[in-house]
Design an enzyme around this catalytic site. Structure first.
Site, PDB file in Angstrom:
ATOM      1  N   LYS A   1       0.867  -1.193   0.000  1.00 29.49           N
ATOM      2  CA  LYS A   1       0.000   0.000   0.000  1.00 29.49           C
ATOM      3  C   LYS A   1       0.899   1.237   0.000  1.00 29.49           C
ATOM      4  O   LYS A   1       1.446   1.623   1.024  1.00 29.49           O
ATOM      5  CB  LYS A   1      -0.911   0.038   1.220  1.00 29.49           C
ATOM      6  CG  LYS A   1      -2.053   1.032   0.978  1.00 29.49           C
ATOM      7  CD  LYS A   1      -2.641   1.610   2.223  1.00 29.49           C
ATOM      8  CE  LYS A   1      -1.849   2.744   2.797  1.00 29.49           C
ATOM      9  NZ  LYS A   1      -1.709   3.932   1.931  1.00 29.49           N
TER      10      LYS A   1
ATOM     11  N   GLU B   1      10.251   1.497  10.134  1.00 34.31           N
ATOM     12  CA  GLU B   1      11.247   2.505   9.731  1.00 34.31           C
ATOM     13  C   GLU B   1      10.597   3.875   9.887  1.00 34.31           C
ATOM     14  O   GLU B   1       9.787   4.285   9.064  1.00 34.31           O
ATOM     15  CB  GLU B   1      11.679   2.262   8.275  1.00 34.31           C
ATOM     16  CG  GLU B   1      12.446   0.972   8.069  1.00 34.31           C
ATOM     17  CD  GLU B   1      13.778   0.947   8.772  1.00 34.31           C
ATOM     18  OE1 GLU B   1      14.234   1.997   9.267  1.00 34.31           O
ATOM     19  OE2 GLU B   1      14.366  -0.141   8.862  1.00 34.31           O
TER      20      GLU B   1
ATOM     21  N   CYS C   1      14.078  10.973   6.296  1.00 34.20           N
ATOM     22  CA  CYS C   1      14.083  10.514   7.689  1.00 34.20           C
ATOM     23  C   CYS C   1      15.457  10.620   8.334  1.00 34.20           C
ATOM     24  O   CYS C   1      15.575  10.894   9.519  1.00 34.20           O
ATOM     25  CB  CYS C   1      13.602   9.078   7.739  1.00 34.20           C
ATOM     26  SG  CYS C   1      14.513   8.012   6.607  1.00 34.20           S
TER      27      CYS C   1
ATOM     28  N   GLU D   1      10.832  16.297  14.866  1.00 46.18           N
ATOM     29  CA  GLU D   1      11.128  16.206  13.439  1.00 46.18           C
ATOM     30  C   GLU D   1      10.304  17.273  12.698  1.00 46.18           C
ATOM     31  O   GLU D   1       9.087  17.325  12.853  1.00 46.18           O
ATOM     32  CB  GLU D   1      10.746  14.808  12.945  1.00 46.18           C
ATOM     33  CG  GLU D   1      11.167  14.531  11.525  1.00 46.18           C
ATOM     34  CD  GLU D   1      10.782  13.132  11.070  1.00 46.18           C
ATOM     35  OE1 GLU D   1       9.697  12.659  11.440  1.00 46.18           O
ATOM     36  OE2 GLU D   1      11.576  12.520  10.331  1.00 46.18           O
TER      37      GLU D   1
HETATM   38  P1  NAD Z   1       2.307   8.450   7.694  1.00 43.21           P
HETATM   39  O1  NAD Z   1       2.885   7.702   8.816  1.00 43.21           O
HETATM   40  O2  NAD Z   1       1.201   9.408   7.951  1.00 43.21           O
HETATM   41  O3  NAD Z   1       1.804   7.473   6.540  1.00 43.21           O
HETATM   42  C1  NAD Z   1       2.626   6.430   6.049  1.00 43.21           C
HETATM   43  C2  NAD Z   1       1.749   5.393   5.415  1.00 43.21           C
HETATM   44  O4  NAD Z   1       0.901   4.821   6.404  1.00 43.21           O
HETATM   45  C3  NAD Z   1       0.825   5.903   4.306  1.00 43.21           C
HETATM   46  O5  NAD Z   1       0.772   4.943   3.275  1.00 43.21           O
HETATM   47  C4  NAD Z   1      -0.524   5.989   5.013  1.00 43.21           C
HETATM   48  O6  NAD Z   1      -1.634   5.881   4.151  1.00 43.21           O
HETATM   49  C5  NAD Z   1      -0.453   4.796   5.944  1.00 43.21           C
HETATM   50  N1  NAD Z   1      -1.320   4.857   7.115  1.00 43.21           N
HETATM   51  C6  NAD Z   1      -1.811   5.955   7.739  1.00 43.21           C
HETATM   52  N2  NAD Z   1      -2.553   5.588   8.802  1.00 43.21           N
HETATM   53  C7  NAD Z   1      -2.534   4.231   8.854  1.00 43.21           C
HETATM   54  C8  NAD Z   1      -3.093   3.267   9.743  1.00 43.21           C
HETATM   55  N3  NAD Z   1      -3.827   3.633  10.776  1.00 43.21           N
HETATM   56  N4  NAD Z   1      -2.835   1.971   9.499  1.00 43.21           N
HETATM   57  C9  NAD Z   1      -2.072   1.590   8.464  1.00 43.21           C
HETATM   58  N5  NAD Z   1      -1.523   2.456   7.571  1.00 43.21           N
HETATM   59  C10 NAD Z   1      -1.741   3.766   7.778  1.00 43.21           C
HETATM   60  O7  NAD Z   1       3.451   9.200   6.924  1.00 43.21           O
HETATM   61  P2  NAD Z   1       4.149  10.521   7.331  1.00 43.21           P
HETATM   62  O8  NAD Z   1       4.218  10.650   8.818  1.00 43.21           O
HETATM   63  O9  NAD Z   1       3.644  11.656   6.539  1.00 43.21           O
HETATM   64  O10 NAD Z   1       5.605  10.134   6.754  1.00 43.21           O
HETATM   65  C11 NAD Z   1       6.690  10.835   7.095  1.00 43.21           C
HETATM   66  C12 NAD Z   1       7.437  10.059   8.166  1.00 43.21           C
HETATM   67  O11 NAD Z   1       8.051   8.927   7.574  1.00 43.21           O
HETATM   68  C13 NAD Z   1       8.521  10.870   8.779  1.00 43.21           C
HETATM   69  O12 NAD Z   1       8.492  10.703  10.178  1.00 43.21           O
HETATM   70  C14 NAD Z   1       9.770  10.248   8.190  1.00 43.21           C
HETATM   71  O13 NAD Z   1      10.908  10.446   8.979  1.00 43.21           O
HETATM   72  C15 NAD Z   1       9.371   8.826   8.060  1.00 43.21           C
HETATM   73  N6  NAD Z   1      10.233   8.090   7.118  1.00 43.21           N
HETATM   74  C16 NAD Z   1      11.058   7.102   7.604  1.00 43.21           C
HETATM   75  C17 NAD Z   1      11.921   6.421   6.766  1.00 43.21           C
HETATM   76  C18 NAD Z   1      12.849   5.343   7.284  1.00 43.21           C
HETATM   77  O14 NAD Z   1      13.297   4.524   6.504  1.00 43.21           O
HETATM   78  N7  NAD Z   1      13.171   5.329   8.570  1.00 43.21           N
HETATM   79  C19 NAD Z   1      11.930   6.722   5.405  1.00 43.21           C
HETATM   80  C20 NAD Z   1      11.080   7.706   4.942  1.00 43.21           C
HETATM   81  C21 NAD Z   1      10.233   8.395   5.813  1.00 43.21           C
END
Ligand code: NAD
Length: 487
Positions: free
Chosen positions: A183, A257, A292, A392
């Site tokens: 997804k 992650e 991230c 962050e």
């Molecule tokens: P998010 O956590 O809001 O969403 C990520 C995904 O989760 C999306 O596909 C979303 O539709 C899905 N999602 C949302 N609610 C859900 C639920 N209740 N159950 C299952 N899936 C659900 O994304 P965000 O916070 O905007 O992303 C940014 C974050 O991602 C930052 O904190 C960034 O640091 C982190 N990030 C980490 C890495 C890594 O490898 N460590 C890489 C890239 C980004």
């Protein structure tokens, strides 16, 4: 590729369930917004729980045959998949920029890195071995291990690296013999759509790799599905908590992650050209601060503090922000209006918290006024306990903090609840090792070592997550050990 020569047509996005393409789905639709203009540019069908259920069934049905496929054949298919991604590098670059507005030069680099990750894990497919455990015929028994796949893996990714996030999970999962239901983020559907096409073209059998654009509801249904045996998630800590609650109910393992607030310690003996160049471009340039593992807190030795501040300010103010398809653009827009509002809110509060604004801090106007463009923003004299230093931002904002001795530098670096990456710049070898040992992070990058190298494990501690991607450990996440003993 330049702004005037690119094909601006957005491809039609479909769901991929067991080899079938679907144009409509029960989750309704989502209007994708071009972050450069603030206007909708595509309508995306969204999976609901019904399609998640179908996709998991397809992945479950494909699982036995895929796990029993000769490992050398799995390797061949994944290598073919990598070749196709490489051959479509320009398409992925264009789509990645359509997805979230990241400057196309950087997206091109991430596509190349994604090819490397795919080839690396293709190579592991036929090197998964067992071991004889204990001494031969201990207790009169002969014991060995089997390393076996889980079954269906639920892959949920966020929007900032739509191809690289897939490449860090999917090839390892498939090499190990699992099948996947992916997804992608609703905000970035285009790269994952081409990814699904190329997986099919590579000959990866129907049902082994399914892709369903969808919202949080679809993600939640995927996590809760009883036939999903493990979840691999990239996103923020708040979503991770919800997923972990569901995983706890089902006693389901997961890889998480999550975010970061990585410290970049610059000692007085460092090569300041490298420290300031890398530290500034990574934090407020490339990816517009939306990464991230970026070094968003620069923790600087007092004797070189003023020199560093002057250098960072000069570099940040030269970063070109603008049309992500222009070849000299370093930084595109942030992903959407919500991100823009969140980031500008943090900038305003930082000013109130006494941080000294060195450069930036404003939304860009003129031709860029309708897009979500922000100036690269640098604050000095940031209180290590302030919101700006602790939370962050996920936008182009760097905090600079002074320190007086090594102990204090480590204390500041370790003072957030995150623990993803640590950066150190020093020319003293013993200190580099000593500080690397003391940093409470999943990785330490010294003197500009590269992010995202596939041969080593990547993944955080604390609220940055758990589990690894990359290296042998990234493969092991998708294998479970069974112990067999013969009397
Ligand atoms: P998010 O956590 O809001 O969403 C990520 C995904 O989760 C999306 O596909 C979303 O539709 C899905 N999602 C949302 N609610 C859900 C639920 N209740 N159950 C299952 N899936 C659900 O994304 P965000 O916070 O905007 O992303 C940014 C974050 O991602 C930052 O904190 C960034 O640091 C982190 N990030 C980490 C890495 C890594 O490898 N460590 C890489 C890239 C980004």
């Amino acid at each position: 590729m330049t702004a005037s020569t690119i094909d601006t047509t957005r491809p039609e996005v479909t769901l991929r369930i067991g080899g079938e393409k679907r144009r409509t789905a029960s989750g309704g639709t989502f209007d994708h917004v071009n972050p450069c203009t603030g206007t909708p540019d595509a309508t995306i069908p969204m999976a609901g729980p019904a399609e998640i259920d179908e996709a998991v069934a397809a992945a479950h049905n494909a699982y036995q045959s895929w796990r029993q496929t000769n490992p050398s054949e799995r390797r061949r298919l994944l290598l073919r998949f990598a070749d196709l991604i490489e051959q479509h590098a320009d398409d992925f670059t264009r789509l990645g920029t359509f997805d979230n507005g990241t400057a196309s030069g950087l997206v091109a680099g991430l596509v190349a890195t994604s090819v490397e990750w795919t080839r690396y894990y293709a190579g592991w497919a036929d090197k998964i071995t067992s071991e004889v455990s204990g001494s031969y015929r201990a207790n009169g028994e002969f014991s060995y291990t089997l390393r076996q796949p889980y079954g269906v893996i639920g892959v949920i990714i966020t929007w900032n690296g739509p191809l690289i996030s897939l490449a860090m999970k999917v090839p390892a999962a498939l090499a190990a013999g699992n099948t996947v239901v992916i997804k992608p983020s609703e905000l970035t559907p285009f790269s994952a759509d081409l990814y699904a096409d190329l997986a099919a073209e590579a000959g990866i059998p129907d049902g082994v790799l399914n892709v369903l654009p969808g919202s949080a509801e679809a993600g939640a249904a995927l996590v809760a599905h009883p036939l999903v045996k493990k979840v691999s998630f990239t996103g923020g800590p708040d979503t991770a908590r919800k997923i972990l609650h569901t995983c706890a109910e089902h006693i389901k393992p997961s890889v998480m992650e999550l975010g970061g607030k990585s410290g970049n310690i610059v000692f007085e003996d460092a090569n300041l050209d490298a420290a300031c160049g890398v530290g500034t471009l990574l934090s407020v340039g490339f990816m517009t601060g939306q990464g991230c593992a970026l070094p968003t807190r620069m923790i600087v030795a007092r004797p070189v503090y003023d020199d560093v501040i002057a250098r960072v300010e000069a570099i940040a103010s030269m970063i070109k922000v603008g049309d992500p398809f222009e070849p000299d653009t370093v930084s595109g827009p942030v992903v959407n209006d919500a991100a823009l509002q969140r980031i500008t809110g943090m900038i305003e509060r930082a000013k109130g918290d006494g941080a000294r604004l060195l450069t930036g801090g404003e939304r860009l106007g003129g031709d860029l006024a309708d897009g979500y463009f922000l100036q690269p923003t640098v604050f000095a004299d940031v209180d290590p306990q302030s919101e700006l230093a602790q939370k962050e931002v996920f936008g182009p904002v760097l905090s600079i903090i002074p320190f007086d001795n090594e102990e204090e530098a480590i204390e500041i670096a370790n003072s957030t609840p995150y623990g993803l990456s640590g950066y150190v710049f020093t020319n003293e070898l013993k200190r580099a090792h000593r500080v690397a040992e003391a940093l409470e992070t999943g990785e330490v990058l010294i003197n500009g070592a590269m992010n995202l190298s596939v041969h080593r494990p990547f993944g955080g501690i604390g609220i940055s997550g758990m589990g690894k991607e990359g290296g042998r450990e990234g493969l092991d996440e998708f294998l479970q050990t069974k112990s067999v003993s013969i009397a």
